[in-house]
Design an enzyme around this catalytic site. Structure first.
Site, mmCIF file in Angstrom:
data_model
loop_
_atom_site.group_PDB
_atom_site.id
_atom_site.type_symbol
_atom_site.label_atom_id
_atom_site.label_comp_id
_atom_site.label_asym_id
_atom_site.label_seq_id
_atom_site.Cartn_x
_atom_site.Cartn_y
_atom_site.Cartn_z
ATOM 1 N N ASP A 61 0.953 -1.195 0.113
ATOM 2 C CA ASP A 61 -0.142 0.207 -0.037
ATOM 3 C C ASP A 61 1.205 1.224 0.027
ATOM 4 O O ASP A 61 1.672 1.381 1.055
ATOM 5 C CB ASP A 61 -0.834 -0.176 1.400
ATOM 6 C CG ASP A 61 -1.960 1.161 1.160
ATOM 7 O OD1 ASP A 61 -2.616 1.141 0.079
ATOM 8 O OD2 ASP A 61 -2.215 1.365 2.326
ATOM 9 N N THR A 94 -3.377 5.625 -4.123
ATOM 10 C CA THR A 94 -2.270 6.353 -3.067
ATOM 11 C C THR A 94 -0.912 6.095 -4.250
ATOM 12 O O THR A 94 -0.270 7.056 -4.348
ATOM 13 C CB THR A 94 -1.972 5.979 -1.936
ATOM 14 O OG1 THR A 94 -1.751 4.624 -1.809
ATOM 15 C CG2 THR A 94 -3.286 6.427 -1.027
ATOM 16 N N THR A 95 -0.646 5.033 -4.588
ATOM 17 C CA THR A 95 0.764 4.686 -5.243
ATOM 18 C C THR A 95 0.539 5.443 -6.652
ATOM 19 O O THR A 95 1.450 6.195 -6.986
ATOM 20 C CB THR A 95 0.684 3.154 -5.479
ATOM 21 O OG1 THR A 95 0.424 2.400 -4.439
ATOM 22 C CG2 THR A 95 2.417 2.924 -6.082
ATOM 23 N N ASP A 386 -8.856 0.075 1.629
ATOM 24 C CA ASP A 386 -9.126 0.663 0.269
ATOM 25 C C ASP A 386 -10.338 0.527 -0.270
ATOM 26 O O ASP A 386 -11.119 1.181 -0.879
ATOM 27 C CB ASP A 386 -7.975 0.445 -0.646
ATOM 28 C CG ASP A 386 -6.546 0.805 -0.322
ATOM 29 O OD1 ASP A 386 -6.418 1.348 0.816
ATOM 30 O OD2 ASP A 386 -5.664 0.447 -0.869
HETATM 31 P P1 ADP Z 1 -2.884 2.363 -6.239
HETATM 32 O O1 ADP Z 1 -2.213 2.588 -4.629
HETATM 33 O O2 ADP Z 1 -2.579 3.320 -6.862
HETATM 34 O O3 ADP Z 1 -4.301 1.940 -5.779
HETATM 35 P P2 ADP Z 1 -2.612 -0.416 -6.832
HETATM 36 O O4 ADP Z 1 -1.412 -1.227 -6.456
HETATM 37 O O5 ADP Z 1 -3.583 -0.864 -6.244
HETATM 38 O O6 ADP Z 1 -2.114 1.008 -6.647
HETATM 39 O O7 ADP Z 1 -2.548 -0.395 -8.383
HETATM 40 C C1 ADP Z 1 -3.715 0.312 -9.140
HETATM 41 C C2 ADP Z 1 -3.859 -0.058 -10.493
HETATM 42 O O8 ADP Z 1 -3.910 -1.500 -10.957
HETATM 43 C C3 ADP Z 1 -4.807 0.778 -11.211
HETATM 44 O O9 ADP Z 1 -4.198 1.529 -12.324
HETATM 45 C C4 ADP Z 1 -5.714 -0.040 -11.501
HETATM 46 O O10 ADP Z 1 -6.440 0.111 -12.736
HETATM 47 C C5 ADP Z 1 -4.740 -1.629 -11.892
HETATM 48 N N1 ADP Z 1 -5.197 -2.793 -11.681
HETATM 49 C C6 ADP Z 1 -6.043 -3.223 -10.701
HETATM 50 N N2 ADP Z 1 -6.393 -4.393 -10.970
HETATM 51 C C7 ADP Z 1 -6.053 -4.676 -12.186
HETATM 52 C C8 ADP Z 1 -6.226 -5.927 -13.158
HETATM 53 N N3 ADP Z 1 -6.937 -7.083 -12.781
HETATM 54 N N4 ADP Z 1 -5.621 -5.915 -14.169
HETATM 55 C C9 ADP Z 1 -4.957 -4.583 -14.714
HETATM 56 N N5 ADP Z 1 -4.848 -3.655 -13.999
HETATM 57 C C10 ADP Z 1 -5.235 -3.484 -12.659
HETATM 58 MG MG MG Z 2 -5.282 0.257 -5.262
#
Ligand code: ADP
Ligand code: MG
Length: 557
Positions: A61, A94-95, A386
């Site tokens: 996270d 957040t990332t 989240d």
């Molecule tokens: P954040 O802290 O930004 O939410 P995450 O590690 O949760 O970071 O990653 C979010 C990103 O991953 C977003 O761009 C989201 O669209 C993408 N994402 C989530 N699930 C999938 C999936 N099954 N396939 C492709 N991309 C995904």
């Molecule tokens: Mg996320």
């Protein structure tokens, strides 16, 4: 006028100006983004953070990593604030927000080197962000907020890559039910969804309690384990003999007097319990302590009592059961009591918990989170937080976007078009902004072990052909319609991320003079890192004992 220089700063202060100041701040900002970059997306890796006391957090996270890192550099902290704002406003993304902010700074650096003025850059970035907001509104998909399938997909997307993979469907269902339960005419306050962690069992054993769960046992062993049709008294002061207002000293001259004094105290305590019995309470939750004698009397009356209930849980109980917390038992009335069909003490993972359940239309609920180890449970809790945030946001706004980099690629194309209509040097800034956004699909591809160039080329061509919802399937490497895969995120996750990332980047770019009362690059023990390139790194030493070991950092420098 002599030649003596005029000194206005103290000896300890440190001043960096012009290009040096800019590049120091940009480096620091980029370092922060670099630190979380490898965690992005479903295939992102986790980080292990060990603080100075040796306690360990394993997480994916973004905001948690940055909070645990103990970052000191002021510009780096502005980027951390981006993550914090994102966490507070929407709970997810957040990332992404931090990675975009870092990339905006990186692209700006190139333009600064070409002698584009920072205010021109700032102006261009702001224009681009504003346009981006409009484009996102256009491509957003309206969802029926009653449609649970949609909501569950959104809940599941937010949990991807956060250690909850195997039980994503179950958890998504629980999260959606939890948010729906607590919604009322004032909106949705996810504080009323409490997450109670219990190590043991597996994530699959996680359940939703439509009511409150208190990790305590009843205060006296002669009290019942289970109360059906519970009339609950909620008390936020201690159940004991009232302290006198003034310091009184009692001089006892013979044993009878002492006995009389004790009898009086006992009578007072008896009265407290009688009062509770009179109004019909059979369960008592007390936020403070309960006197031994009161415990004894309550047990005699067959009343179940729990002491030192957390203030937050007193609020939960009040909301779930309709009880009103009273401070003075003398004033308690029947109306102050709450109702629950059952209050029971049960064993969960080897420790006693009180379940307050079977309430009509529970407006406060508890997710009893189970999992193999403490670290697993902690990480799944963050995933759930989240997820609660995105479900709330979706119900509030009714607008979502496809994930997997789809919105960023769409924006990038739209902004390049828009740049042509922006005259002057700002055009370059708008183009830089468009390029910067591609960092999201690029990073998703990199983290999934795919070739980022191939992925980007295909994404761009699909979007040029009008497929606004096409994104990168991180599992197969294919570019597909994310809607069909059910990968959705609330619109606000993206708009908020863009707004805060732009604001932070612009703020950092406009600084050309850093005047610090102390040494900025300190806090690393070796003390030899006073060259500016290390500014970002040294400043982040803090509790982490130097950041050299973090994989993601290297790439950003
Ligand atoms: P954040 O802290 O930004 O939410 P995450 O590690 O949760 O970071 O990653 C979010 C990103 O991953 C977003 O761009 C989201 O669209 C993408 N994402 C989530 N699930 C999938 C999936 N099954 N396939 C492709 N991309 C995904
Ligand atoms: Mg996320």
């Amino acid at each position: 006028m002599g030649n003596q220089p005029l000194i206005v700063l103290s000896d300890d202060s440190q001043r960096t100006t012009g290009r040096d100041a800019q590049s120091m701040n940009i480096t620091a900002g980029k370092a922060v983004a670099g630190a979380v970059r490898t965690t992005l997306g479903p295939k992102g890796m986790d980080k292990m953070l060990v603080d100075s006391m040796g306690s360990v957090v394993v997480t994916n996270d973004g905001v948690t990593i940055l909070k645990e890192m103990d970052i000191e550099h002021p510009a780096a902290n502005m980027i951390v604030e981006v993550a914090e704002t994102q966490e507070n406003e929407v709970g997810d993304g957040t990332t992404s927000a931090v990675v975009v902010a870092g990339e905006l700074l990186a692209k700006a650096e190139d333009l600064l080197e070409q002698d584009i003025h920072p205010t021109t850059l700032a102006q261009g970035y702001r224009q681009a962000a504003e346009r981006a907001g409009e484009v996102l509104e256009d491509v957003a998909i309206d969802v029926d907020v009653e449609d649970e399938e949609y909501l569950q997909q959104i809940a599941a997307t937010a949990m991807t890559g956060k250690g909850a993979e195997g039980s994503k469907d179950l958890l998504a269902e629980i999260v959606v039910r939890a948010v729906q339960s607590i919604a009322d005419e004032d909106g949705i306050n996810t504080e009323y969804v409490e997450v109670e962690k219990s190590v043991g069992g597996s994530i699959e054993n996680t359940e939703l309690i439509e009511g409150v769960l208190i990790s305590k046992d009843r205060v006296h062993e002669n009290m019942p384990y289970f109360v059906e049709d519970a009339n609950i008294a909620l008390i936020d002061t201690a159940l004991e003999v009232k302290e006198t207002e003034i310091d009184a000293e009692v001089n006892v001259t013979d044993p009878d007097q002492l006995q009389e004094f004790l009898d009086q105290e006992e009578a007072q305590l008896r009265e407290l319990v009688d009062k509770l019995v009179d109004v019909g309470a059979n369960v008592v939750f007390c936020q403070k302590g309960i006197d031994d004698l009161v415990q004894h009397f309550l047990a005699q009356e067959g009343i179940m009592a729990v002491r030192r209930v957390k203030k937050s849980q007193v609020k939960q109980i009040a909301r779930a059961t309709g009880a009103r917390a009273v401070s003075n038992v003398d004033d308690i009335t029947e109306d102050d009591l709450g109702y629950a069909g059952s209050v029971a003490q049960k064993d969960v993972g080897g420790s006693d918990h009180i379940f307050v359940e079977d309430v009509e239309d529970a407006k406060a609920v508890t997710i009893l989170l189970r999992g193999g180890t403490e670290h697993v449970v902690d990480e799944v809790e963050r995933a759930i937080e989240d997820s609660l945030g995105v479900v709330r946001t979706t119900i509030e706004d009714g607008k979502v976007l496809a994930g997997g980099g789809a919105p960023e690629v769409e924006l990038s194309l739209a902004l390049r078009d828009y740049a042509d209509s922006v005259g002057g040097r700002e055009q370059l800034a708008v183009e830089a902004f468009a390029d910067a956004l591609e960092v999201i699909p690029r990073t998703l591809a990199e983290n999934a072990g795919l070739d980022p160039i191939d992925s980007l080329v295909e994404l761009r061509s699909q979007h040029s052909a009008g497929d606004a919802a096409d994104g990168l399937d991180a599992y197969t490497g294919d570019v597909i319609d994310m809607g069909e895969e059910g990968v959705f995120e609330p619109l606000r996750v993206k708009t908020q991320a863009l707004e805060s990332a732009t604001e932070a980047a612009v703020m950092i770019l406009r600084i050309d003079d850093v005047i610090a009362a102390g040494d900025l690059a300190v806090s690393s023990d070796d003390g030899d890192d006073d060259d500016m390139d290390m500014g970002g790194m040294g400043g982040m030493g803090g509790g982490m004992g130097g950041m050299g070991g973090m994989g993601g950092m290297g790439g950003a420098m």
